[in-house]
Design a protein around this motif. Sequence first.
Motif, short mmCIF file in Angstrom:
data_model
loop_
_atom_site.label_atom_id
_atom_site.label_comp_id
_atom_site.label_asym_id
_atom_site.label_seq_id
_atom_site.Cartn_x
_atom_site.Cartn_y
_atom_site.Cartn_z
N CYS A 163 -7.13 6.61 -2.93
CA CYS A 163 -6.90 6.18 -4.32
C CYS A 163 -6.99 7.35 -5.29
O CYS A 163 -6.38 7.33 -6.35
CB CYS A 163 -7.88 5.07 -4.71
SG CYS A 163 -7.49 3.46 -3.98
N ILE A 204 -1.22 3.67 0.62
CA ILE A 204 -1.83 3.92 -0.69
C ILE A 204 -1.69 5.39 -1.05
O ILE A 204 -1.30 5.74 -2.17
CB ILE A 204 -3.31 3.48 -0.71
CG1 ILE A 204 -3.42 1.96 -0.56
CG2 ILE A 204 -4.01 3.96 -1.98
CD1 ILE A 204 -4.83 1.45 -0.34
N HIS A 235 0.36 7.13 -4.38
CA HIS A 235 -0.41 7.76 -5.45
C HIS A 235 0.52 8.51 -6.39
O HIS A 235 1.42 9.20 -5.93
CB HIS A 235 -1.44 8.71 -4.85
CG HIS A 235 -2.38 9.26 -5.88
ND1 HIS A 235 -2.10 10.41 -6.56
CD2 HIS A 235 -3.55 8.81 -6.37
CE1 HIS A 235 -3.08 10.65 -7.41
NE2 HIS A 235 -3.97 9.70 -7.31
N ASP A 260 0.82 5.80 -8.29
CA ASP A 260 1.28 4.44 -8.63
C ASP A 260 0.75 3.41 -7.64
O ASP A 260 1.52 2.70 -7.00
CB ASP A 260 2.80 4.40 -8.70
CG ASP A 260 3.35 5.37 -9.72
OD1 ASP A 260 2.78 5.44 -10.83
OD2 ASP A 260 4.33 6.08 -9.40
N ILE A 261 -0.55 3.34 -7.51
CA ILE A 261 -1.19 2.44 -6.55
C ILE A 261 -1.29 1.05 -7.16
O ILE A 261 -1.83 0.87 -8.24
CB ILE A 261 -2.59 2.96 -6.18
CG1 ILE A 261 -2.47 4.36 -5.56
CG2 ILE A 261 -3.30 2.00 -5.24
CD1 ILE A 261 -3.77 5.11 -5.49
N THR A 262 -0.78 0.08 -6.42
CA THR A 262 -0.82 -1.30 -6.91
C THR A 262 -2.03 -2.03 -6.33
O THR A 262 -2.57 -1.64 -5.28
CB THR A 262 0.46 -2.07 -6.51
OG1 THR A 262 0.51 -2.15 -5.07
CG2 THR A 262 1.71 -1.38 -7.05
N ASP A 263 -2.40 -3.10 -7.01
CA ASP A 263 -3.47 -3.95 -6.49
C ASP A 263 -3.08 -4.53 -5.14
O ASP A 263 -3.93 -4.73 -4.27
CB ASP A 263 -3.77 -5.09 -7.47
CG ASP A 263 -4.43 -4.60 -8.75
OD1 ASP A 263 -4.97 -3.47 -8.76
OD2 ASP A 263 -4.39 -5.35 -9.75
N GLU A 264 -1.78 -4.77 -4.95
CA GLU A 264 -1.29 -5.33 -3.69
C GLU A 264 -1.54 -4.36 -2.53
O GLU A 264 -1.93 -4.78 -1.43
CB GLU A 264 0.20 -5.64 -3.79
CG GLU A 264 0.77 -6.27 -2.53
CD GLU A 264 2.24 -6.60 -2.67
OE1 GLU A 264 2.94 -6.47 -1.66
OE2 GLU A 264 2.69 -6.97 -3.77
N VAL A 267 -3.91 -2.11 -2.30
CA VAL A 267 -5.35 -2.12 -2.03
C VAL A 267 -5.74 -3.40 -1.31
O VAL A 267 -6.51 -3.38 -0.34
CB VAL A 267 -6.16 -1.91 -3.32
CG1 VAL A 267 -7.66 -2.06 -3.07
CG2 VAL A 267 -5.85 -0.54 -3.92
N ALA A 268 -5.19 -4.53 -1.74
CA ALA A 268 -5.49 -5.81 -1.09
C ALA A 268 -5.01 -5.80 0.36
O ALA A 268 -5.70 -6.32 1.25
CB ALA A 268 -4.86 -6.96 -1.87
N THR A 269 -3.86 -5.20 0.59
CA THR A 269 -3.34 -5.11 1.96
C THR A 269 -4.27 -4.28 2.83
O THR A 269 -4.56 -4.64 3.97
CB THR A 269 -1.92 -4.52 1.97
OG1 THR A 269 -1.06 -5.41 1.25
CG2 THR A 269 -1.40 -4.31 3.37
N ARG A 313 -7.46 -3.80 2.42
CA ARG A 313 -8.68 -4.59 2.66
C ARG A 313 -8.42 -5.69 3.68
O ARG A 313 -9.27 -5.96 4.54
CB ARG A 313 -9.22 -5.16 1.35
CG ARG A 313 -9.80 -4.09 0.45
CD ARG A 313 -10.64 -4.69 -0.68
NE ARG A 313 -11.19 -3.63 -1.50
CZ ARG A 313 -12.26 -2.89 -1.17
NH1 ARG A 313 -12.88 -3.10 -0.04
NH2 ARG A 313 -12.70 -1.95 -1.99
#
Length: 93
Positions: free
Chosen positions: A23, A45, A49, A51-55, A57-59, A61
Amino acid sequence: MRTDHPAEDEIRANFEQMLAAVCAGGGLRTDTGLDNETEQALWAIASAHPDITDELVATARAEFAAQLDGSHRRARREALARLDAELDRKAAE
């Protein structure tokens, strides 16, 4: 070089460290105990970089959760079993 597998608490800490690193624009270390699917999600991710999306990061995780619960391991075993069965079928023909 490690000769043993990291414990779950080490793997969890490694995941959080690697997530923070990608990140921030960094890369991944080796020997973290993370599986290929989890590492691929982290590399996605890093590639995105800054332009990191919440999606993304969720993926990452979700992939890590699948590593911990054994889903990735089961999927690999099932794929190998299918391949083995296919090879056996072809050899029998």
